[in-house]
Each structure stands twice: as C-alpha cells, then as structure tokens.
Enzyme design. Structure first.
Site, PDB file in Angstrom:
ATOM      1  N   HIS A 176      87.256  63.882  38.518  1.00  0.00           N
ATOM      2  CA  HIS A 176      86.797  63.383  39.816  1.00  0.00           C
ATOM      3  C   HIS A 176      85.619  62.415  39.701  1.00  0.00           C
ATOM      4  O   HIS A 176      84.645  62.544  40.436  1.00  0.00           O
ATOM      5  CB  HIS A 176      86.373  64.560  40.713  1.00  0.00           C
ATOM      6  CG  HIS A 176      87.456  65.524  41.037  1.00  0.00           C
ATOM      7  ND1 HIS A 176      87.210  66.792  41.540  1.00  0.00           N
ATOM      8  CD2 HIS A 176      88.813  65.425  40.943  1.00  0.00           C
ATOM      9  CE1 HIS A 176      88.354  67.425  41.734  1.00  0.00           C
ATOM     10  NE2 HIS A 176      89.344  66.610  41.374  1.00  0.00           N
ATOM     11  N   PRO A 177      85.653  61.424  38.826  1.00  0.00           N
ATOM     12  CA  PRO A 177      84.496  60.518  38.734  1.00  0.00           C
ATOM     13  C   PRO A 177      84.384  59.620  39.969  1.00  0.00           C
ATOM     14  O   PRO A 177      85.374  59.073  40.455  1.00  0.00           O
ATOM     15  CB  PRO A 177      84.800  59.689  37.481  1.00  0.00           C
ATOM     16  CG  PRO A 177      86.299  59.701  37.381  1.00  0.00           C
ATOM     17  CD  PRO A 177      86.716  61.063  37.866  1.00  0.00           C
TER      18      PRO A 177
END
Length: 536
Positions: A472-473
């Site tokens: 989930h960057p």
C-alpha cells in the site's frame, strides 16, 4: 499502434493502472483525445484474470516491476520485495482485490490539512459513481457503475470461528466495511465479477478500447517530461523500437503510482535540488517533497497451527485437493481459485485513546514462510495485522540517471516509538483473539512469533523479523495547501504549468485500509476537475 511524433493529443496519461484506466475512460467519454502510455504489456494473461493469479503475477517480470526495498533497519536489516503492477490495470491486475474505502475520518482529515473538496461528504459520491455493488445501491453504495464489487465465492468454517472469537474479544461483527466507519470483523468484499478478477483495465479501459479518441501504447516506459519553459508539453518514452515523443494541448497527467510518479518527476528535473544536482540532472524545479512522505502498511504475519480444521494447506498438498479446486472453479467459478489473499478482515483500536480503528487484520486459512513460497504441509491459519496510520515516513529516489536502474526505496518501517508500540499491541491482540473459546476446538498453537516471545522487547523484535509490506505505498507526491506540497488540492503540480498528478502518490495521509479503491476515487475526482476546468 505507436503514434507519429508529430501527433498532438488533448491529454497524455502516463500509466494505465488503477487510476490511469479510469481517468482515460472519463476523458475519452467526454470526447477528448488521449494518449495512454503503459510500461507493461496487455492484460490477456490468464493469471491476470483468475483471482488466485496474484500468486503467479507477483514476482513475475511479465506483470511486476520487481522492486525491492533497501535493507531496512526497522526490519532487522532485511531487504524485502515491493511488488507493483506492470501490466494494463497496474496493481489492480495483481493485487488482493479487496474493496476498501477507508474511514470517513481519513478524508475529513485531508480536508482539515487544507485540501478543500476532499472531505468524506465530497468523495463519497465519487466512490459511488463508478461502483457496481452487487447488493444494490443505497445511501452509501452505487450500482450500475463500471467497478463490480461482490461477496467472495467461498467458505471456510475456521474463518467463521475466528470471526466469532474476534467478537468474543470485543470486536463487533459487521457486514460492510465501507460505510465510513470500518470498525468490526467480517468478510471482505472484492472487485470480482462472477468469479473473475475485475481490474481497472477490465472495468474502465476495455469498454473504450475501440474509441477513436484513445491511443493506447503498451511496453512504453516514460523517460522524461518535455517542457516549454516551465510548462509541460509532452513526454519522451521508450519502446522496444526506440525512443519516441508525444505532445499534448492540455494537461499531462501522471498516474504512474507512488513509485513511478516521483521517479519520472526526478528524471525530468523536478525534485529535491541537491539530490538531482548530485546525479547530474539539471534542476527545473527544486521540489524537496517529491519522493518524500512515503507511507505504507507494514503487515506482521502471525501463524497458528490448528487441529481438526480444513485449511488450504492440506487441500493443496494432495493431487485430489488440487484437482477438486480446479474443477470447482471451472464448473462453478467458486472455491480456492477465487480466493483473495485475505478473506476475513477485522478493524479495531490499539487502545482506548484511539478514536477510530488503527489496526487491520487480514485472516487466511493457510500459512507459508513468505509470499511466493509453498504452503506449509500442516493445517494452519495466518492472521496478519497492520498499523493503519503509521507515523514512519520513507522516501523513493533515483540511484542514477539510467532508466532501468532500480530505485532506492526506503519505507523506514517501525522508525518511531509509537509505531513499535502499536506493533507490540497488535501481536497481543492476535493472541487474545486466538485464546477465545470460539477457537478452542481447533487447539491453536502459536508458531509465529512463538509463545517464547513474551516481553514487549521480544514482541518488538518479532515485528522486525516478521514484518513485510502489504502493498500500500502512497504519499510521495503529497497534496496540500502549503508551499512544500507537491500538488495543490486541484492536483496541479506546484511550480509547473500543465502538469497534474492523479494516483496514490498524492495522498497526504494513508487511508485506514486497503488503498486501491481510494486511488480510483482520486482519478474520478481528477477527471471531474479537469473536465470542469477545460469547459469553463
């Protein structure tokens, strides 16, 4: 078909991923000519269609950028894989398919940071606009949109027992995580249609593929932006046949994601001035926050051996089990081949001082040492838990000026005392759930981190050894009202004309849950702003 360098488009979109496909759909449907560039290939790969295909797509150069993180002090010096989709549909073609908006408070906080127009009441209609919720429309869900959202097509009694145990531990049961307050335990909804993965490409790009207004070029990696002074006018991109250029009348829009977008900006001379100068890149705009503010959800994978329960481990260990799973999918589009990586979720608060849930569990009827390796031969379940609102901030920067040199990705996991404290509390909560009577029939035995990890220091060390990305960057081209922000609340690049960013990189704070749905919402809002502005 690659257009001639002399061609001029209304818009150029870089990246045909979760955001880019939706944005292209909206602009093309409004009659705008669009050049859509994608570094990866087409999404006709079977494992980009069958839900379980993420097992074969992640770590596959055909579909994954194959990024890795530099050795992380917060992970005991380990370097970990950092998957990102390199295919039409981007990460939505290889991700876990979980549909999760986050919390109303997330977006209200964005608005409080000065991002007018980004509060929950502002963004909810955007989520609903493209949603096709299988259970029908209501005040909080849409129906008839392009993005199909359904219940999962499988059942695991041991997950039902975990849900019951979580309720016994104080987590309320819920049927819907997407109504603004996601506290509770229940089954995730997924972006699937009748047992097939429903990526952003399937939802938004395929319906417009034959439009004369769309020019799609795959295997086209953006090299650098083209400028007239400080105005973006086009893009230089690399194809198997060589370097090409394209120009546009209106905005160049970056949808290359939290890794790709800041790297393209830096190669184009937009970023931290000293970093660029040290690399020999002429500085067009000294933008210190480009590539900074990287946020991600670190998952800590707890594993418990169980007895007397059906899990995927033993089913996949036998030829009969594998054949049965395959036939179930071929004949009914049901069973293990429809599985998201996590089926059951739970959101809870790490302490009474926390106003909204800051922990998320992803629970799976399986176990393995690390992603991409074989399942264990014994029955076990995994309960991964992550801190939804980490304080740790990392960065994404170029190593050199060569296009294909892997970037320097430094998430800086567990770099704050608060993040380490939440990690310890999350492991204790996992143990608390597994100790409830609803799980006692399965005689759970803690395998990781192991019952010998008793003290807070031992649990903190376990978090360092077990922690890994949950993919989930966000945040590397932060939206804000302050001068240091990379884009303003209209997603316009500060200091550069005719350049917008519309992907997960603009999130000022990570959302409290999986990030694919919020990324599509950002693209939906970007499309509305672009069309409203150019019609004015």
């Amino acid at each position: 078909m690659i257009p001639p360098d002399s061609a001029i488009f209304d818009h150029i979109i870089v990246g045909a991923g979760s955001a880019g496909c939706l944005l292209a759909n909206r602009l093309v449907s409004a009659g705008r000519s669009v050049l859509l560039l994608e570094a990866g290939g087409h999404d006709n790969y079977i494992w980009a269609k069958v839900p379980i295909g993420y097992v074969y797509c992640i770590g596959n150069p055909r579909t994954d950028w194959l990024y890795t993180v530099d050795p992380e002090p917060g992970l005991g010096g380990r370097s970990i894989a950092y998957p990102r989709g390199k295919i039409l549909g981007g990460s939505s073609a290889i991700n876990g398919m979980i549909y999760m908006r986050g919390q109303a408070a997330d977006y209200d906080h964005w608005r409080q940071l000065g991002n007018t127009g980004w509060g929950w009441d502002d963004v909810l209609p955007l989520f609903k606009r493209h949603e096709d919720y299988a259970e029908g429309a209501d005040a909080l869900h849409g129906a008839g949109g392009e993005l199909r959202v359904e219940r999962q097509r499988l059942a695991w009694p041991i997950l039902d027992s975990f849900r019951d145990a979580a309720v016994q531990a104080g987590i309320p049961a819920t049927e819907d995580f997407n109504r603004g307050d996601n506290e509770g335990v229940g089954y995730f909804r997924v972006t699937q249609r009748r047992g097939w993965r429903w990526s952003s490409a399937r939802a938004f790009l395929h319906p417009i593929r034959r439009s004369r207004e769309l020019t799609l070029v795959t295997e086209a990696e953006a090299e650098r932006l083209l400028f007239d002074g400080r105005r973006a006018v086009g893009i230089s991109y690399v194809t198997p046949g060589g370097v090409r250029q394209a120009r546009c009348r209106n905005a160049v829009i970056l949808c290359a994601g939290a890794i790709g977008t800041p790297l393209l900006l830096q190669r184009s001379g937009i970023g931290p001035g000293k970093v660029l100068s040290d690399l020999g890149i002429p500085v067009l705009a000294d933008a210190p926050d480009v590539g900074q503010n990287l946020q991600d959800h670190l998952q800590i994978r707890t594993i418990f051996g169980v007895s007397g329960a059906a899990t995927l481990n033993e089913q996949m260990a036998s030829l009969f089990g594998r054949v049965s799973a395959g036939l179930n999918y071929l004949l009914r589009r049901q069973g293990p081949l429809t599985m998201a990586p996590s089926q059951l979720g739970a959101f809870f608060r790490s302490g009474p001082e926390v106003e909204t849930p800051d922990l998320e569990f992803h629970v799976q009827p399986l176990s393995l040492d690390r992603f991409g390796e074989p399942l264990h031969s014994y029955p076990a379940i995994t309960a991964s838990v992550c801190n939804l609102r980490p304080e740790s901030r990392g960065s994404v920067t170029l190593r050199d000026t060569l296009l294909h040199t892997p970037p320097r990705i430094a998430p800086n996991y567990l770099s704050t005392e608060r993040d380490r404290d939440v990690a310890v509390k999350s492991l204790k909560l996992a143990r608390q759930i597994m100790a409830q009577s609803a799980m006692s029939a399965y005689a759970p035995i803690e395998l990781k981190p192991g019952a010998e990890a008793v003290s807070d220091d031992a649990l903190a060390d376990a978090a360092r050894q077990l922690g890994t990305t949950i993919f989930h960057p966000v945040g590397t081209a932060r939206m804000g009202a302050d001068d240091r922000s990379v884009v303003d609340p209209q997603l316009r690049m500060r200091g550069i004309e005719n350049l917008r960013i519309a992907d997960a990189s603009v999130m000022p704070r990570i959302t409290s849950g999986n990030t694919n749905a919020p990324t599509m919402m950002i693209a939906e809002k970007a499309a509305s702003m672009i069309l409203d502005e150019t019609l004015a």
